[in-house]
Enzyme design. Structure first.
Site, short mmCIF file in Angstrom:
data_model
loop_
_atom_site.label_atom_id
_atom_site.label_comp_id
_atom_site.label_asym_id
_atom_site.label_seq_id
_atom_site.Cartn_x
_atom_site.Cartn_y
_atom_site.Cartn_z
CG HIS A 65 11.33 108.81 36.34
ND1 HIS A 65 11.03 108.78 35.00
CD2 HIS A 65 10.65 109.87 36.83
CE1 HIS A 65 10.22 109.78 34.70
NE2 HIS A 65 9.97 110.46 35.80
CB CYS A 193 7.45 115.68 34.97
SG CYS A 193 8.98 115.25 35.82
#
Length: 686
Positions: A65, A193
């Site tokens: 991603h 993250c």
């Protein structure tokens, strides 16, 4: 709002053999659906994110991603692989692959859906349904959440801000059931993250679920893209322990000071939440109190779950990652030192350009300054720059200590750095002083204290005790031996000549070009800057070689995109135009986009060019008194024409190699079967 995923974005028979081929196959579906505008540019962004940390998760899941300017609508493509594809998970290949694409400025509504999906991936029933699905339309609907799940949908798809309420409420219920009438053990957690799309919310869901199973009250703050709402201060105050599962810096860390802390990478929160909860309980039982410490975390430690614990409990995991943590501490100090280097060094270099090298011995401008004399202005610039340079060692030591033990370590770190200057221990002394200060503060923080004393520990007790201890060690124990080592290193640099100097130039060139702004690059740069604090002929040669080699990667990529445009994407050609200026300015990071997209061809090529430049610079005897500036400080360089020749030679070598390697890939046959063709078209990103 367009649908996040449609049947056209589902491939139930994904035949790709590698993660790069899988990303390309799914991305091509996004392009066909008019969700991605530039396939190669988007794949470069995916590869750059993958390079930070593998995106494979236990349970056979891969979730590549990224955020990208080449995405015009938040989009999800799903592929199911029969053979499995390696995404770096500890338990083996992934058969469920989700390619998540978010625009650079994605709206919160879409990111809420993405974060909800990330949490649903923790549900075995959901993943089992994905593996059993046979109709792309039904699978797309399942991913969108349109089929009624076993649990209420409200518990499945929610914002990052609602995560706190859900996690806390669920844990309270479990605690009440598991221990009627007793107060459950309370944990507050933070997950984050680099992209803030997937791992952040998966870790939050995993920790909350483990807490419910253990009868522990877990309240999670998700510092992700779908929102950031601070935990209620009352919840933090009542917590018995803290868990950080993160790969970017935790925001407002001071809130958690004085509580037992488990500090790990975000994938540890996903893969082994029960272990983290158990560790938090053990620390609380032992009364371990840790500062809310930790500075910039190094991503991609090489561990399967990203565990980078810094709590010092003596576990095997901690010892296994000592090198990673040490690098992080040193990088923290160097990062804060660099602005002082740039400002002070360039001011000194400018003073030499105006008044000559004798400016360094001018009288203080506080006593003698003539407005109309160039020499007075040169002396002013020199003395301002020298004042800035005087902070180099204390700042280095202070922020190494800060990286180890947070704000309480700043005072002993700065004190130790100042003492390093006093005893002539120099740059090496600053390194040692920073590490000593951080270690002493961490040791003091482990001492159990009464709750009433915790408030004064970081502002009074710790700085006082640690400064005294570090001062004793630097003055009495290690200062003089380090000073002797520093003098020996200086003498060695001054005595370098011939083949020895060339070998050193090769090593420095390789270090500057390997990670282009990363740890090795910074180590080589810091080594060179350390020689400028007390300049010697050998140190000036090292500085020249380091800057010359650091200019090669962006210049080589700029030249390569000019002479062989067809080997590069449109985005890379645009980056190549900017790389001319970045390379000329000694900004090595200008080559990072090229290295992220094709590391196996770009990095070896620029390393070879950097080694050639470093060797030639040392062989030519070029010197440099400025720590930065690129071609704009050439008048301050000894042997300037030979210096530029060294840069040109290295740039040509790197350009020739990268063109040769990329050209060989382009000529490789693409008709060796579907899997082989996919592999031939894919840019290697690992």
């Amino acid at each position: 709002m367009s649908e996040l995923i449609t049947a056209e974005l589902v491939d139930l028979d994904l035949s790709a053999a590698t993660k790069d081929a899988a990303a390309r196959s799914l991305a091509e579906r996004m392009v066909a659906a008019h969700r991605v505008t530039d396939l190669d540019g988007f794949l470069a962004d995916v590869a750059a994110r993958e390079a930070q940390m593998p995106t494979g998760l236990d349970g056979g899941i891969g979730i590549p991603h990224c955020r990208s300017e080449h995405v015009n609508a938040p989009t999800l493509a799903f592929g199911r692989s029969g053979a499995g594809i390696d995404f770096g998970a500890a338990d083996g290949p992934a058969d469920l692959i989700f390619l998540i694409a978010a625009p650079a400025g994605a709206d919160d509504d879409h990111l809420t859906i993405l974060s909800g999906l990330a949490r649903r991936l923790m549900d075995p029933e959901f993943t089992a349904a994905l593996r059993a699905g046979t109709d792309p339309r039904a699978v797309a609907a399942l991913i969108r959440g349109e089929e009624p799940p076993e649990e209420p949908e409200q518990a499945r798809v929610e914002t990052g801000n609602q995560e706190q309420e859900r996690a806390g409420t669920g844990a309270e219920a479990a605690g009440a059931t598991g221990a009627a009438g007793s107060v459950p053990f309370r944990i507050v957690a933070v997950t984050s993250c680099p992209t803030g799309i997937a791992h952040t919310y998966m870790a939050a869901e995993s920790l909350a679920a483990a807490g419910r199973a253990e009868g522990v009250e877990v309240t999670v703050e998700t510092q992700g893209s779908a929102g950031f709402k601070k935990l209620d201060p009352a919840v933090v105050a009542a917590a018995d322990a803290v868990i950080w599962a993160h790969d970017v810096e935790v925001r407002e860390k001071a809130r958690f000071r004085g509580k037992p802390l488990v500090d790990v990478g975000v994938k540890a929160g996903i893969n082994r939440p029960a272990e983290l909860i158990a560790e938090a309980r053990r620390k609380a039982e032992r009364g371990e109190i840790a500062a809310a410490a930790g500075s910039d975390k190094a991503s991609g430690s090489g561990d399967d779950d990203g565990d980078r614990s810094r709590d010092g409990n003596g576990s095997g995991a901690e010892h296994a990652h000592f090198g990673v943590r040490l690098r992080t501490y040193l990088m923290s100090g160097v990062s804060y030192m660099v602005p002082f280097v740039a400002a002070g060094g360039l001011l000194i270099a400018l003073s030499f350009a105006i008044g000559g090298y004798e400016t360094a011995s001018a009288k203080s401008v506080a006593d003698h300054f003539v407005w109309g004399e160039a020499d007075s202005w040169a002396a002013l610039l020199n003395q301002i720059g020298s004042a800035a340079f005087g902070f180099l060692v204390p700042v280095l030591a202070g922020y190494i200590a800060y990286g180890m033990a947070d704000r309480p370590a700043l005072v002993p770190g700065f004190v130790g750095g100042a003492i390093a200057l006093t005893v002539n221990a120099g740059f090496l002394g600053g390194l040692v002083a920073g590490l000593l200060a951080g270690a002493v503060v961490m040791a003091v923080q482990r001492v159990p204290v009464h709750a009433t004393l915790r408030g004064i520990m970081p502002v009074l007790v710790i700085p006082l005790v640690a400064s005294a201890a570090v001062g004793f060690l630097m003055f009495i124990v290690v200062g003089k031996p380090i000073a002797s080592l520093q003098n020996a290193l200086t003498d060695w640099l001054n005595g370098l000549s011939g083949s020895n100097a060339v070998i050193l130039g090769v090593v420095l060139g390789l270090m500057m070009c390997f990670d282009m702004g990363g740890p090795l690059n910074k180590v080589a740069y810091a080594f060179a800057v350390g020689g400028l604090a007390d300049p010697t002929p050998g140190g000036l040669k090292v500085m020249a070689a380091v800057m010359a080699a650091g200019m090669v990667p962006p210049l080589a990529m700029a030249l390569a995109t000019t002479v062989r445009r067809g080997l590069f994407t449109k985005t890379e050609r645009e980056n190549g135009r900017a790389a001319w200026v970045l390379g000329a300015s000694f900004i090595t990071e200008g080559a990072i986009p090229f290295a992220a997209a094709d590391p196996l061809r770009v990095i070896p090529s620029v390393m070879a060019g950097g080694a050639v430049t470093g060797a030639l610079s040392m062989a030519f005897g070029a010197t440099l008194r400025a720590p930065h500036g690129g071609v704009f400080v050439v008048p301050l360089i000894g042997e300037p024409f030979l210096y530029l020749l060294a840069i040109a030679a290295g740039t040509l070598v790197a350009t020739a190699l990268v063109v040769l390697l990329k050209g060989a890939r382009r000529m490789a046959p693409e008709a060796a079967g579907d899997a082989g063709a996919d592999g031939a078209r894919v840019t290697v990103a690992a």
